[in-house]
Design a protein around this motif. Sequence first.
Motif, PDB file in Angstrom:
ATOM      1  N   HIS A  26       0.745  -0.851  -0.085  1.00 30.71           N
ATOM      2  CA  HIS A  26      -0.135   0.029  -0.099  1.00 30.71           C
ATOM      3  C   HIS A  26       0.832   1.183  -0.028  1.00 30.71           C
ATOM      4  CE1 HIS A  26      -3.280  -2.888   0.274  1.00 30.71           C
ATOM      5  NE2 HIS A  26      -2.631  -3.111   1.717  1.00 30.71           N
ATOM      6  N   ARG A  27       0.161   2.444  -0.219  1.00 31.08           N
ATOM      7  CA  ARG A  27       0.733   3.762  -0.368  1.00 31.08           C
ATOM      8  C   ARG A  27       0.511   4.312   1.111  1.00 31.08           C
ATOM      9  NH1 ARG A  27      -1.428   3.335  -5.519  1.00 31.08           N
ATOM     10  NH2 ARG A  27      -3.366   4.107  -4.494  1.00 31.08           N
ATOM     11  N   VAL A  28       1.518   4.957   1.721  1.00 30.02           N
ATOM     12  CA  VAL A  28       1.371   5.665   3.116  1.00 30.02           C
ATOM     13  C   VAL A  28       1.989   6.990   3.173  1.00 30.02           C
ATOM     14  CG1 VAL A  28       2.268   5.324   5.622  1.00 30.02           C
ATOM     15  CG2 VAL A  28       1.934   3.436   4.058  1.00 30.02           C
ATOM     16  N   LEU A  29       1.183   7.646   3.697  1.00 33.72           N
ATOM     17  CA  LEU A  29       1.650   9.229   4.097  1.00 33.72           C
ATOM     18  C   LEU A  29       1.727   8.979   5.681  1.00 33.72           C
ATOM     19  CD1 LEU A  29       2.030  12.141   3.776  1.00 33.72           C
ATOM     20  CD2 LEU A  29      -0.498  12.524   3.669  1.00 33.72           C
ATOM     21  N   LEU A  30       3.072   9.302   6.088  1.00 33.33           N
ATOM     22  CA  LEU A  30       3.356   9.489   7.614  1.00 33.33           C
ATOM     23  C   LEU A  30       3.432  10.931   7.976  1.00 33.33           C
ATOM     24  CD1 LEU A  30       4.411   7.730  10.031  1.00 33.33           C
ATOM     25  CD2 LEU A  30       6.824   7.862   8.938  1.00 33.33           C
ATOM     26  N   ASN A  31       2.779  11.031   9.176  1.00 35.35           N
ATOM     27  CA  ASN A  31       2.731  12.446   9.603  1.00 35.35           C
ATOM     28  C   ASN A  31       3.330  12.274  11.232  1.00 35.35           C
ATOM     29  OD1 ASN A  31       0.315  13.731  11.693  1.00 35.35           O
ATOM     30  ND2 ASN A  31       1.703  15.208  10.637  1.00 35.35           N
ATOM     31  N   ASP A  32       3.907  13.252  11.531  1.00 33.89           N
ATOM     32  CA  ASP A  32       4.422  13.364  12.911  1.00 33.89           C
ATOM     33  C   ASP A  32       4.725  14.707  13.166  1.00 33.89           C
ATOM     34  OD1 ASP A  32       4.953  10.927  15.065  1.00 33.89           O
ATOM     35  OD2 ASP A  32       6.162  12.829  15.671  1.00 33.89           O
ATOM     36  N   ILE A  33       4.743  14.956  14.681  1.00 35.56           N
ATOM     37  CA  ILE A  33       5.202  16.612  14.694  1.00 35.56           C
ATOM     38  C   ILE A  33       6.654  16.558  15.129  1.00 35.56           C
ATOM     39  CG2 ILE A  33       3.037  17.522  15.780  1.00 35.56           C
ATOM     40  CD1 ILE A  33       4.041  16.810  18.587  1.00 35.56           C
ATOM     41  N   SER A  34       7.271  15.272  15.204  1.00 32.83           N
ATOM     42  CA  SER A  34       8.643  15.266  15.487  1.00 32.83           C
ATOM     43  C   SER A  34       9.716  15.159  14.030  1.00 32.83           C
ATOM     44  CB  SER A  34       8.908  14.118  16.370  1.00 32.83           C
ATOM     45  OG  SER A  34      10.223  13.943  16.599  1.00 32.83           O
TER      46      SER A  34
END
Length: 248
Positions: free
Chosen positions: A67-75
């Motif tokens: 699958h395709r992933v968008l990884l989000n984090d504030i760090s």
Amino acid sequence: MSKSDQSFDGIANKFERNIYGSSKGKIRSAVLAAHLRPFLDSPKPLDVIDVGGGTGEMAAFALNAGHRVLLNDISADAIALAKAKHAGSTRIAFAVGDLQALQSAPVDRVFCHAVLEWCAKPFSVIDKCISLLKSDGVLSLSFFNHNAALFSNALYGNFDLIEQGLVTKNRVRLNPNNPQKPEAIINYLQSQGLSIELTAGVRCFHDYMRDRDHWESKYNDILAMELAYSTQDPFKWLGRYFHVIAKR
């Protein structure tokens, strides 16, 4: 997650080592993956957003499933580790910053694993996750379990902490400070029109073992127990983490 929430900048390497380098992290990842597997079984690639995805541990599971992933984090530090970990993949993108500012077309799956307990307003995080889903999308939500936190502190005799509502002034940065009640999360998801597809505990036995040497020496046996009983009453309600999968 917003700027008022816990960030792992400055300690991302320590977090990666202490969590995913330990039996705790390995079991957590394995149990979550087992629960998620049927929901990632698709003849075509799915679009996944991994909210507060940290160093990309669970993103790897989605990527390995095609699958395709968008990884989000504030760090930014955590994202840097995730980028290094997934340097060879063309199916992952990264977004550093406040979740509430994240812009995306609706996606098939949203992961939000071990995030709520670090947030000042966990239900606003849930709302944002729901808003990112397609009309038939699926949310995978795991969080530090208030029931387990109370139970384990009672076992250790930390009665003053329980009287304080499990809130301490002397915060340890790697210890979650806002555990959530599974019943409240389940009820809220249902109130928002989502159907509950799975409820389960994560580390229902591991963390309560008297002999911690067994965490390594009997790892395979412990994992087998966790997988066998994670969705069963009464064990699931005392998992150190709780896992809910809900469909919009």
